[in-house]
Design a protein around this motif. Sequence first.
Motif, mmCIF file in Angstrom:
data_model
loop_
_atom_site.group_PDB
_atom_site.id
_atom_site.type_symbol
_atom_site.label_atom_id
_atom_site.label_comp_id
_atom_site.label_asym_id
_atom_site.label_seq_id
_atom_site.Cartn_x
_atom_site.Cartn_y
_atom_site.Cartn_z
ATOM 1 N N ALA A 96 13.338 22.536 -3.826
ATOM 2 C CA ALA A 96 14.708 22.184 -3.200
ATOM 3 C C ALA A 96 14.649 20.622 -3.279
ATOM 4 O O ALA A 96 14.029 20.012 -3.289
ATOM 5 C CB ALA A 96 14.664 22.739 -1.827
ATOM 6 N N LYS A 97 16.191 20.329 -3.274
ATOM 7 C CA LYS A 97 16.523 18.734 -3.303
ATOM 8 C C LYS A 97 16.643 18.321 -1.675
ATOM 9 O O LYS A 97 16.626 19.084 -0.829
ATOM 10 C CB LYS A 97 17.766 18.415 -3.651
ATOM 11 C CG LYS A 97 17.822 18.826 -5.408
ATOM 12 C CD LYS A 97 19.258 18.450 -6.162
ATOM 13 C CE LYS A 97 18.866 18.820 -7.621
ATOM 14 N NZ LYS A 97 20.226 18.559 -8.220
ATOM 15 N N LEU A 98 16.221 17.003 -1.711
ATOM 16 C CA LEU A 98 16.074 16.578 -0.235
ATOM 17 C C LEU A 98 16.772 15.229 -0.200
ATOM 18 O O LEU A 98 16.771 14.424 -0.961
ATOM 19 C CB LEU A 98 14.826 16.244 0.064
ATOM 20 C CG LEU A 98 14.547 15.572 1.549
ATOM 21 C CD1 LEU A 98 15.155 16.430 2.617
ATOM 22 C CD2 LEU A 98 13.037 15.533 1.744
ATOM 23 N N ILE A 99 17.977 15.101 0.542
ATOM 24 C CA ILE A 99 18.539 13.782 1.235
ATOM 25 C C ILE A 99 18.101 13.750 2.556
ATOM 26 O O ILE A 99 18.535 14.518 3.397
ATOM 27 C CB ILE A 99 19.827 14.052 0.805
ATOM 28 C CG1 ILE A 99 20.467 14.220 -0.446
ATOM 29 C CG2 ILE A 99 20.877 12.589 1.668
ATOM 30 C CD1 ILE A 99 22.050 14.516 -0.743
ATOM 31 N N ALA A 100 17.632 12.602 2.936
ATOM 32 C CA ALA A 100 16.918 12.213 4.093
ATOM 33 C C ALA A 100 17.774 10.908 4.701
ATOM 34 O O ALA A 100 17.865 10.038 4.061
ATOM 35 C CB ALA A 100 15.461 12.117 4.223
ATOM 36 N N ILE A 101 17.953 10.862 6.008
ATOM 37 C CA ILE A 101 18.617 9.823 6.678
ATOM 38 C C ILE A 101 17.450 8.900 7.252
ATOM 39 O O ILE A 101 16.826 9.407 7.995
ATOM 40 C CB ILE A 101 19.733 10.139 7.538
ATOM 41 C CG1 ILE A 101 20.655 10.993 6.689
ATOM 42 C CG2 ILE A 101 20.306 8.873 8.243
ATOM 43 C CD1 ILE A 101 21.293 10.579 5.653
ATOM 44 N N SER A 102 17.369 7.617 6.861
ATOM 45 C CA SER A 102 16.557 6.580 7.528
ATOM 46 C C SER A 102 17.355 5.538 8.260
ATOM 47 O O SER A 102 18.596 5.546 8.549
ATOM 48 C CB SER A 102 15.575 6.152 6.713
ATOM 49 O OG SER A 102 14.735 5.342 7.107
ATOM 50 N N THR A 103 16.907 4.369 8.441
ATOM 51 C CA THR A 103 17.615 3.362 9.491
ATOM 52 C C THR A 103 17.270 1.871 9.042
ATOM 53 O O THR A 103 15.982 1.645 8.270
ATOM 54 C CB THR A 103 16.732 3.403 10.724
ATOM 55 O OG1 THR A 103 17.342 2.631 11.625
ATOM 56 C CG2 THR A 103 15.387 3.579 10.893
ATOM 57 N N ASP A 104 18.081 1.170 9.315
ATOM 58 C CA ASP A 104 17.793 -0.459 9.122
ATOM 59 C C ASP A 104 16.816 -0.925 10.156
ATOM 60 O O ASP A 104 16.272 -2.053 9.796
ATOM 61 C CB ASP A 104 18.923 -1.148 9.459
ATOM 62 C CG ASP A 104 19.422 -1.042 10.995
ATOM 63 O OD1 ASP A 104 19.356 0.124 11.462
ATOM 64 O OD2 ASP A 104 19.729 -1.888 11.710
ATOM 65 N N TYR A 105 16.235 -0.069 10.983
ATOM 66 C CA TYR A 105 15.269 -0.468 12.098
ATOM 67 C C TYR A 105 13.848 -0.659 11.352
ATOM 68 O O TYR A 105 12.731 -0.790 11.710
ATOM 69 C CB TYR A 105 14.950 0.462 13.209
ATOM 70 C CG TYR A 105 16.071 0.012 14.229
ATOM 71 C CD1 TYR A 105 17.217 -0.488 13.861
ATOM 72 C CD2 TYR A 105 15.464 0.052 15.568
ATOM 73 C CE1 TYR A 105 17.991 -0.670 14.982
ATOM 74 C CE2 TYR A 105 16.651 -0.274 16.536
ATOM 75 C CZ TYR A 105 17.832 -0.596 16.284
ATOM 76 O OH TYR A 105 18.669 -1.019 17.258
ATOM 77 N N VAL A 106 13.704 -0.381 9.846
ATOM 78 C CA VAL A 106 12.299 -0.304 9.286
ATOM 79 C C VAL A 106 12.344 -1.739 8.875
ATOM 80 O O VAL A 106 11.216 -2.161 8.350
ATOM 81 C CB VAL A 106 12.312 0.364 7.851
ATOM 82 C CG1 VAL A 106 12.571 2.012 8.092
ATOM 83 C CG2 VAL A 106 13.535 -0.170 6.960
ATOM 84 N N PHE A 107 13.165 -2.584 9.123
ATOM 85 C CA PHE A 107 13.186 -3.921 8.593
ATOM 86 C C PHE A 107 12.620 -4.925 10.125
ATOM 87 O O PHE A 107 12.919 -4.332 11.157
ATOM 88 C CB PHE A 107 14.209 -4.393 8.173
ATOM 89 C CG PHE A 107 14.703 -3.997 6.916
ATOM 90 C CD1 PHE A 107 13.872 -3.904 5.567
ATOM 91 C CD2 PHE A 107 15.842 -3.098 6.427
ATOM 92 C CE1 PHE A 107 14.284 -3.437 4.316
ATOM 93 C CE2 PHE A 107 16.262 -2.536 5.557
ATOM 94 C CZ PHE A 107 15.086 -2.784 4.294
ATOM 95 N N ASP A 108 12.322 -6.244 9.706
ATOM 96 C CA ASP A 108 11.980 -6.839 11.072
ATOM 97 C C ASP A 108 13.021 -7.855 11.703
ATOM 98 O O ASP A 108 13.029 -8.184 12.646
ATOM 99 C CB ASP A 108 10.721 -7.677 10.693
ATOM 100 C CG ASP A 108 10.914 -8.603 9.583
ATOM 101 O OD1 ASP A 108 12.148 -8.875 9.337
ATOM 102 O OD2 ASP A 108 9.889 -9.257 9.221
ATOM 103 N N GLY A 109 14.122 -7.859 10.864
ATOM 104 C CA GLY A 109 15.384 -8.671 11.242
ATOM 105 C C GLY A 109 15.202 -10.136 10.996
ATOM 106 O O GLY A 109 16.121 -10.943 11.621
ATOM 107 N N ASN A 110 14.410 -10.553 10.426
ATOM 108 C CA ASN A 110 14.351 -11.720 10.029
ATOM 109 C C ASN A 110 14.822 -12.658 8.914
ATOM 110 O O ASN A 110 14.572 -13.546 8.352
ATOM 111 C CB ASN A 110 12.529 -12.070 10.112
ATOM 112 C CG ASN A 110 11.964 -12.313 11.411
ATOM 113 O OD1 ASN A 110 12.835 -12.534 12.398
ATOM 114 N ND2 ASN A 110 10.798 -11.846 11.483
ATOM 115 N N SER A 111 15.487 -11.587 8.133
ATOM 116 C CA SER A 111 16.176 -12.004 6.802
ATOM 117 C C SER A 111 17.362 -12.851 7.119
ATOM 118 O O SER A 111 18.018 -12.789 8.156
ATOM 119 C CB SER A 111 16.861 -10.498 6.025
ATOM 120 O OG SER A 111 17.468 -10.936 5.063
ATOM 121 N N ALA A 112 17.901 -13.517 6.186
ATOM 122 C CA ALA A 112 18.989 -14.131 6.340
ATOM 123 C C ALA A 112 20.055 -13.848 5.320
ATOM 124 O O ALA A 112 21.257 -14.427 5.156
ATOM 125 C CB ALA A 112 18.945 -15.856 6.183
#
Length: 285
Positions: free
Chosen positions: A95-111
């Motif tokens: 079967a194929k899979l499309i899964a939803i994830s989040t921006d919260y995998v990042f630490d937030g320190n990017s500019a």
Amino acid sequence: MKIVITGASGQLGSELYELLVNDTEKECYFLDRKQLPLDQIMLIQDILAMYQPDLIIHAGAYTAVDKAEEEHETANLVNHLACEEIAQYCRLHGAKLIAISTDYVFDGNSAVPLSEDAPTAPINVYGQTKLAGERAIQKWCPESIIIRTSWVYSAYGKNFVKTMCRLMAERDQVNVINDQIGTPTYAKDLAMAILKIADASDWKAGIYNYSNEGEISWYDFAVAIRDFRSFDCQVKPIPTSAYPTPAQRPKYSLLDKSKIKATFDVAVPDWKLSLAKMLAEEIKN
């Protein structure tokens, strides 16, 4: 095509239902937490086998970000181990899979806007469990598609837009954080993007970002909601430090959408246009 959608009663699941319920070319099964309890991982593969899907759109998740700090085990079951079971099912049965994830995998320190290969370093339990889920999916079902999104809202369910509308109708002033930067995502836009990918003739596995276009703070978002609805309410900007929460939030999680646009020709509307469309809708629940 036979499709199973998890998290059917959530914001994204509800929007997918609205788009698919009258689609005669697809046989769709919408599973909420009663039909598919994601915290009971030993049941997941057997339940999926009852439906024998060609595609699973995995929109279900444990999304109570602050509560996850205390309920680490439950969050891990739902966001990580359930993903592992679903990915293993897809690998075993093709079967194929499309899964939803989040921006919260990042630490937030990017500019700068975050690309799909930007370093991950989640700063709360929710983000940690979602990242573990991503890795489990990639391990067991490397041909999957993972879509990271942010600040999701809809006419369905609980979200920032509906909360602001309620508070602004009740109060003369609301305080909103102005130093967390990103972009909101109208769940209906995300649902349409997912279905375009599902219907694409060329399946291209990998991680993709999707949120609406623009760069704003939660304060900017609140001001726009007030102005669209003409509430007589002052919106006061405050720093994150003035509104402590059990879970830390990324200060900057703006997602770069170049990859999903180039790969699948997906439309990414401006956040203001999408907010106006959602606010024109009847609030569903």
